[in-house]
Design a protein around this motif. Sequence first.
Motif, mmCIF file in Angstrom:
data_model
loop_
_atom_site.group_PDB
_atom_site.id
_atom_site.type_symbol
_atom_site.label_atom_id
_atom_site.label_comp_id
_atom_site.label_asym_id
_atom_site.label_seq_id
_atom_site.Cartn_x
_atom_site.Cartn_y
_atom_site.Cartn_z
ATOM 1 N N ALA A 1 0.887 -1.277 0.007
ATOM 2 C CA ALA A 1 0.093 0.078 -0.118
ATOM 3 C C ALA A 1 0.844 1.276 -0.143
ATOM 4 O O ALA A 1 0.854 2.096 0.835
ATOM 5 C CB ALA A 1 -0.879 0.153 1.390
ATOM 6 N N ASN A 2 1.534 1.267 -0.845
ATOM 7 C CA ASN A 2 2.644 2.477 -1.128
ATOM 8 C C ASN A 2 3.058 2.740 -2.562
ATOM 9 O O ASN A 2 2.697 1.886 -3.309
ATOM 10 C CB ASN A 2 3.975 2.105 -0.217
ATOM 11 C CG ASN A 2 4.055 3.451 0.710
ATOM 12 O OD1 ASN A 2 4.806 4.459 0.125
ATOM 13 N ND2 ASN A 2 4.015 3.665 1.909
ATOM 14 N N ARG A 3 4.204 3.410 -2.626
ATOM 15 C CA ARG A 3 4.699 3.737 -4.012
ATOM 16 C C ARG A 3 6.175 3.827 -4.114
ATOM 17 O O ARG A 3 6.856 3.697 -3.102
ATOM 18 C CB ARG A 3 3.938 5.286 -4.617
ATOM 19 C CG ARG A 3 4.383 6.149 -3.715
ATOM 20 C CD ARG A 3 3.818 7.468 -4.112
ATOM 21 N NE ARG A 3 3.988 7.972 -5.498
ATOM 22 C CZ ARG A 3 5.357 8.497 -5.961
ATOM 23 N NH1 ARG A 3 6.199 9.084 -4.781
ATOM 24 N NH2 ARG A 3 5.706 9.113 -6.921
ATOM 25 N N GLY A 4 6.576 4.204 -5.353
ATOM 26 C CA GLY A 4 7.999 4.671 -5.418
ATOM 27 C C GLY A 4 8.913 3.356 -4.839
ATOM 28 O O GLY A 4 8.876 2.284 -5.092
ATOM 29 N N GLU A 5 10.171 4.057 -4.331
ATOM 30 C CA GLU A 5 11.320 3.009 -3.927
ATOM 31 C C GLU A 5 10.683 2.189 -2.783
ATOM 32 O O GLU A 5 11.288 1.130 -2.795
ATOM 33 C CB GLU A 5 12.342 3.652 -3.665
ATOM 34 C CG GLU A 5 12.280 5.020 -2.268
ATOM 35 C CD GLU A 5 12.670 4.264 -1.195
ATOM 36 O OE1 GLU A 5 13.088 2.935 -1.093
ATOM 37 O OE2 GLU A 5 12.267 4.782 -0.114
ATOM 38 N N ILE A 6 9.860 2.694 -2.033
ATOM 39 C CA ILE A 6 9.112 1.676 -0.884
ATOM 40 C C ILE A 6 8.581 0.465 -1.504
ATOM 41 O O ILE A 6 9.010 -0.591 -1.137
ATOM 42 C CB ILE A 6 8.189 2.547 -0.174
ATOM 43 C CG1 ILE A 6 8.840 4.106 0.378
ATOM 44 C CG2 ILE A 6 7.583 1.959 0.979
ATOM 45 C CD1 ILE A 6 7.849 4.785 1.041
ATOM 46 N N ALA A 7 7.767 0.687 -2.523
ATOM 47 C CA ALA A 7 7.222 -0.583 -3.077
ATOM 48 C C ALA A 7 8.245 -1.404 -3.782
ATOM 49 O O ALA A 7 8.093 -2.572 -3.632
ATOM 50 C CB ALA A 7 5.828 0.033 -3.978
ATOM 51 N N ARG A 8 9.229 -0.815 -4.387
ATOM 52 C CA ARG A 8 9.910 -1.462 -5.179
ATOM 53 C C ARG A 8 11.004 -2.317 -4.346
ATOM 54 O O ARG A 8 11.345 -3.526 -4.455
ATOM 55 C CB ARG A 8 10.920 -0.539 -6.183
ATOM 56 C CG ARG A 8 10.286 0.284 -7.223
ATOM 57 C CD ARG A 8 11.117 0.813 -7.970
ATOM 58 N NE ARG A 8 12.112 0.178 -8.965
ATOM 59 C CZ ARG A 8 13.114 0.405 -9.664
ATOM 60 N NH1 ARG A 8 13.096 1.896 -9.478
ATOM 61 N NH2 ARG A 8 13.374 -0.147 -10.614
ATOM 62 N N ARG A 9 11.464 -1.640 -2.938
ATOM 63 C CA ARG A 9 12.159 -2.445 -2.374
ATOM 64 C C ARG A 9 11.308 -3.854 -1.639
ATOM 65 O O ARG A 9 12.057 -4.567 -1.484
ATOM 66 C CB ARG A 9 12.486 -1.376 -1.055
ATOM 67 C CG ARG A 9 12.911 -2.007 0.496
ATOM 68 C CD ARG A 9 14.277 -2.499 0.355
ATOM 69 N NE ARG A 9 14.530 -3.435 1.328
ATOM 70 C CZ ARG A 9 14.553 -4.882 1.627
ATOM 71 N NH1 ARG A 9 13.848 -5.243 0.903
ATOM 72 N NH2 ARG A 9 14.607 -5.397 2.601
#
Length: 679
Positions: free
Chosen positions: A8-16
């Motif tokens: 439930a997030n975006r960007g580098e957070i989700a990719r991580r």
Amino acid sequence: MITNLLVANRGEIARRIFRTCRALGIATTAVHSDPDADAPHVREADTAVRLPGAAPADTYLRGALLVEAALTAGADAVHPGYGFLSEDAGFARAVRAAGLLWVGPEPAAIEAMGSKTAAKRLMAAAGVPVLDALSAPTRADLPLLVKAAAGGGGRGMRVVHALADLPGALAAARAEAAAAFGSDEVFCERYLPAGRHVEVQLLADAHGTVWAVGDRDCSLQRRHQKVVEEAPAPGLDPAVRAALHEAAVTAAKAIGYTGAGTAEFLLGPDGRCWFLEMNTRLQVEHPVTEAVTGLDLVALQLAIAEGAPLPGPAAPPAVGHAIEARLYAEDPAHDWRPATGTLHRLELTVPHEEFTGRGVRLDSGVADGGEITPHYDALLAKVIAWAPTRAAAARRLADALARARIHGPTTGRESLVRALRHPAFLAGRLHTGFLAEHAVALTAPPDPGRPRLAALAAALADAAARRTALPSGWRNLPSQPQLKRYRSDDGAVHEVRYRLTRAGLRAEDHPDVELVEAAPELVVLREGGLRRAYRVARYGERVHVDTPAGATALTVLPRFPDAPVRSEPGALLAPMPGTVVRVTAAVGDTVTAGRPLLVLEAMKMEHRIAAPADGVLVDLRAAPGEQVATGAVLAVVKSPGEPDAEPVAEPAGESVAEPAERSAGQPPEHATEESPDEV
């Protein structure tokens, strides 16, 4: 067992998080707003669900929409990341009520730590030292820090140096906190400008085991947000380190904590420490802990959520040292103001496959050609370096950043490199006012010789690109020199006059420079016996020139400048696209230079637009809730004897748009929060 995880997030957070899922064989589901429809995290997920809209309040902050997305995608678990709703107990309960596994602590534990004031009372009762909230501050308590009780990211924070300023600071903090977090509760505590921000990484399973997974120093901050973090915290007395770890474990046990979390402390110059807050989630800076321990903290989060015990009674010890730098699109020379625009290239010579391995690691949520929009924070990447010693890690990280090719909006890269190479940093003299204390050295323009040579290289690369049968500028007979004009980002204009003759390059401003090689993307020059390569890339009228000595961004100017654009004198222009959130003056008011007239919200931060000079506010063209574009006239202040019109070089915000978190010249506060995308 988790088979399909929605992040439930975006960007580098989700990719991580997706990176760990791929390693574990777990299917992934992404969510995305309309601006993020083609973002890297969306392309990397197995499935993706659209959240209609752009603003976080319409998309990533709508818990019901996220739960519906998980059910639609067939996910059986939800990871909140480390932002948005990751510390929202109501969202955690909604996830569980839908029959989904929540990858995070118990909702009751989130609630217990959700209010900083309540958390302080709870920790004090458990015997953890706290920095008391002040109900009736006196002059003896100055300076003060006003803080929002909920949320973070520096929102709702003000530093107060005089009691007379306290009522205004409280009112402004309450308004900002209410808008950002839905709660206007604020409190005051003592402000320690020379304190260090030290935190302890925690992991706790449902079987009673709590790990203190080392500590981190996060003292280098701006805008109340961290920009450089490292593990372990350097220079800690062993007794202080043991006390911090014990206090963190005590805090976790006091609320029956499970999962990953962080206990944050303020360390005073005298070695005393105080509990600040507990983040009931993973932190942005967790990679430095992974680098020194070899752990995958996300994998451990998932295992704990599935009911597995931690693999041993204690965490592995730290080996070596790791430092992380957050690379933002921002302008350090203008108080680290965030920037927008197209990111044409982000190229770091680091092995992308390295994860918890020892070396250099890149965590990024952007891709070449992507847009940095005003809807979210301006983080481009986190670069993490590990080495056997702190000095070696700092050198490795500074070198990786310095050699990076970053083409697009202005970034804080050069200031980060200077900070990592600064003698005070290398000596471990860290505190939360570090960036403010050394601002002159960290944000000063480069040596004037660098942009001048970069302009020459840009001109020669352009000539090479235009070359036909004969080189541009090459004549059999004497001729006038070629003329090209560029402006560097510090505002300086560089005129390049040169000729390419049978005897070689003849540059008027660089008589001792020899041309070794010229191609559209590479120019090699020799000066004073030194040979240097200049890598050149052009995007429209913007030219980026990269060398090992530093990077220079230039704007191509016409050979013969046009007449200056003129507008109303005293006009205040929007420094970036954003939303007007407050207006603090009315037409007809007599104003003094520096008085805030309105507040613009952009990229999850508030920016004060202040009067550029003493005068009268004669026009106000913005209202609360209104969306404005870069360069839009927001207000007009007329000063006595002002001419009818004057040239406009830059938006008014370049000089008078002041970030709401602190006044100009004021050091960043000690109790740093994460950026709002991480809260």
